[in-house]
Write a protein that holds these residues in place. Structure first.
Motif, PDB file in Angstrom:
ATOM      1  N   UNK A  25       0.828  -1.180   0.000  1.00 24.87           N
ATOM      2  CA  UNK A  25       0.000   0.000   0.000  1.00 24.87           C
ATOM      3  C   UNK A  25       0.873   1.243   0.000  1.00 24.87           C
ATOM      4  N   UNK A  26       0.451   2.226  -0.727  1.00 26.99           N
ATOM      5  CA  UNK A  26       1.233   3.455  -0.745  1.00 26.99           C
ATOM      6  C   UNK A  26       0.866   4.311   0.461  1.00 26.99           C
ATOM      7  N   UNK A  27       1.749   5.220   0.771  1.00 26.12           N
ATOM      8  CA  UNK A  27       1.564   6.065   1.949  1.00 26.12           C
ATOM      9  C   UNK A  27       0.353   6.984   1.803  1.00 26.12           C
ATOM     10  N   UNK A  28       0.061   7.415   0.582  1.00 22.98           N
ATOM     11  CA  UNK A  28      -1.066   8.317   0.377  1.00 22.98           C
ATOM     12  C   UNK A  28      -2.401   7.632   0.637  1.00 22.98           C
ATOM     13  N   UNK A  29      -2.465   6.323   0.492  1.00 25.23           N
ATOM     14  CA  UNK A  29      -3.707   5.600   0.756  1.00 25.23           C
ATOM     15  C   UNK A  29      -3.957   5.429   2.247  1.00 25.23           C
ATOM     16  N   UNK A  30      -2.915   5.383   3.071  1.00 23.25           N
ATOM     17  CA  UNK A  30      -3.087   5.158   4.498  1.00 23.25           C
ATOM     18  C   UNK A  30      -3.317   6.448   5.276  1.00 23.25           C
ATOM     19  N   UNK A  31      -2.843   7.568   4.773  1.00 23.18           N
ATOM     20  CA  UNK A  31      -3.037   8.842   5.475  1.00 23.18           C
ATOM     21  C   UNK A  31      -4.379   9.447   5.107  1.00 23.18           C
ATOM     22  N   UNK A  32      -4.997  10.053   6.096  1.00 23.60           N
ATOM     23  CA  UNK A  32      -6.258  10.755   5.846  1.00 23.60           C
ATOM     24  C   UNK A  32      -5.964  12.187   5.435  1.00 23.60           C
ATOM     25  N   UNK A  33      -6.913  12.774   4.760  1.00 25.26           N
ATOM     26  CA  UNK A  33      -6.764  14.180   4.374  1.00 25.26           C
ATOM     27  C   UNK A  33      -6.906  15.038   5.619  1.00 25.26           C
ATOM     28  N   UNK A  34      -6.036  16.008   5.778  1.00 27.02           N
ATOM     29  CA  UNK A  34      -6.071  16.887   6.935  1.00 27.02           C
ATOM     30  C   UNK A  34      -6.982  18.077   6.714  1.00 27.02           C
ATOM     31  N   UNK A  35      -6.985  18.930   7.690  1.00 27.60           N
ATOM     32  CA  UNK A  35      -7.770  20.150   7.605  1.00 27.60           C
ATOM     33  C   UNK A  35      -7.157  21.047   6.535  1.00 27.60           C
ATOM     34  N   UNK A  36      -7.975  21.659   5.705  1.00 26.46           N
ATOM     35  CA  UNK A  36      -7.398  22.542   4.675  1.00 26.46           C
ATOM     36  C   UNK A  36      -6.738  23.759   5.316  1.00 26.46           C
ATOM     37  N   UNK A  37      -5.672  24.194   4.749  1.00 29.26           N
ATOM     38  CA  UNK A  37      -4.933  25.340   5.280  1.00 29.26           C
ATOM     39  C   UNK A  37      -5.636  26.641   4.931  1.00 29.26           C
ATOM     40  N   UNK A  38      -5.656  27.556   5.897  1.00 32.37           N
ATOM     41  CA  UNK A  38      -6.254  28.865   5.657  1.00 32.37           C
ATOM     42  C   UNK A  38      -5.330  29.762   4.849  1.00 32.37           C
ATOM     43  N   UNK A  39      -4.020  29.577   5.026  1.00 28.36           N
ATOM     44  CA  UNK A  39      -3.038  30.452   4.391  1.00 28.36           C
ATOM     45  C   UNK A  39      -2.110  29.615   3.524  1.00 28.36           C
ATOM     46  N   UNK A  40      -1.738  30.181   2.397  1.00 32.70           N
ATOM     47  CA  UNK A  40      -0.929  29.433   1.448  1.00 32.70           C
ATOM     48  C   UNK A  40       0.519  29.278   1.892  1.00 32.70           C
ATOM     49  N   UNK A  41       1.040  30.268   2.613  1.00 34.25           N
ATOM     50  CA  UNK A  41       2.425  30.167   3.080  1.00 34.25           C
ATOM     51  C   UNK A  41       2.560  30.837   4.448  1.00 34.25           C
ATOM     52  N   UNK A  42       3.737  30.749   5.006  1.00 37.56           N
ATOM     53  CA  UNK A  42       3.976  31.258   6.362  1.00 37.56           C
ATOM     54  C   UNK A  42       3.856  32.776   6.433  1.00 37.56           C
ATOM     55  N   UNK A  43       4.290  33.470   5.408  1.00 35.34           N
ATOM     56  CA  UNK A  43       4.247  34.936   5.434  1.00 35.34           C
ATOM     57  C   UNK A  43       2.814  35.459   5.519  1.00 35.34           C
ATOM     58  N   UNK A  44       1.908  34.873   4.749  1.00 34.21           N
ATOM     59  CA  UNK A  44       0.518  35.332   4.815  1.00 34.21           C
ATOM     60  C   UNK A  44      -0.118  34.959   6.156  1.00 34.21           C
ATOM     61  N   UNK A  45       0.298  33.843   6.734  1.00 37.10           N
ATOM     62  CA  UNK A  45      -0.197  33.445   8.053  1.00 37.10           C
ATOM     63  C   UNK A  45       0.242  34.452   9.109  1.00 37.10           C
ATOM     64  N   UNK A  46       1.519  34.864   9.069  1.00 41.32           N
ATOM     65  CA  UNK A  46       2.049  35.840  10.023  1.00 41.32           C
ATOM     66  C   UNK A  46       1.374  37.194   9.843  1.00 41.32           C
ATOM     67  N   UNK A  47       1.185  37.620   8.595  1.00 41.75           N
ATOM     68  CA  UNK A  47       0.522  38.900   8.342  1.00 41.75           C
ATOM     69  C   UNK A  47      -0.908  38.901   8.856  1.00 41.75           C
ATOM     70  N   UNK A  48      -1.622  37.800   8.681  1.00 39.08           N
ATOM     71  CA  UNK A  48      -2.996  37.705   9.172  1.00 39.08           C
ATOM     72  C   UNK A  48      -3.031  37.734  10.696  1.00 39.08           C
ATOM     73  N   UNK A  49      -2.084  37.053  11.327  1.00 38.88           N
ATOM     74  CA  UNK A  49      -2.026  37.044  12.789  1.00 38.88           C
ATOM     75  C   UNK A  49      -1.733  38.438  13.324  1.00 38.88           C
ATOM     76  N   UNK A  50      -0.782  39.143  12.720  1.00 40.95           N
ATOM     77  CA  UNK A  50      -0.444  40.500  13.173  1.00 40.95           C
ATOM     78  C   UNK A  50      -1.587  41.473  12.931  1.00 40.95           C
ATOM     79  N   UNK A  51      -2.348  41.266  11.870  1.00 40.01           N
ATOM     80  CA  UNK A  51      -3.449  42.182  11.553  1.00 40.01           C
ATOM     81  C   UNK A  51      -4.545  42.118  12.602  1.00 40.01           C
TER      82      UNK A  51
END
Length: 81
Positions: free
Chosen positions: A1-27
């Protein structure tokens, strides 16, 4: 079995990268961070004030600062004429 079949899909990310996450937090920050240490007696007093005023420790410190400013503003910030 491949690894992608055993892992479940996680929660979708709100921010595409770390910089936008930090900017949203600071805002969404509304105040300034204050870090410091107080002795046991001062901490006990702050906890008692926070309980009496039904607020957090940060709220108690903020209220003390505002009340001190109201009481001593003429001494701390004298009018320059």
């Amino acid at each position: 079995m491949s690894e992608s079949n055993t892992k479940r899909a996680g929660r979708p990310r709100k921010h595409s990268d770390a910089q936008t996450k930090i900017k949203a937090w600071r805002a969404k920050q509304t105040g300034h961070r204050l870090d410091g240490y107080v002795d046991s007696k001062a901490h006990w007093r702050l906890k008692a004030l926070a309980k009496a005023w039904e607020c957090s420790l940060a709220g108690a410190v903020e209220r003390l600062a505002v009340e001190a400013d109201n009481k001593y503003s003429d001494i701390l910030f004298p009018d320059e004429e």
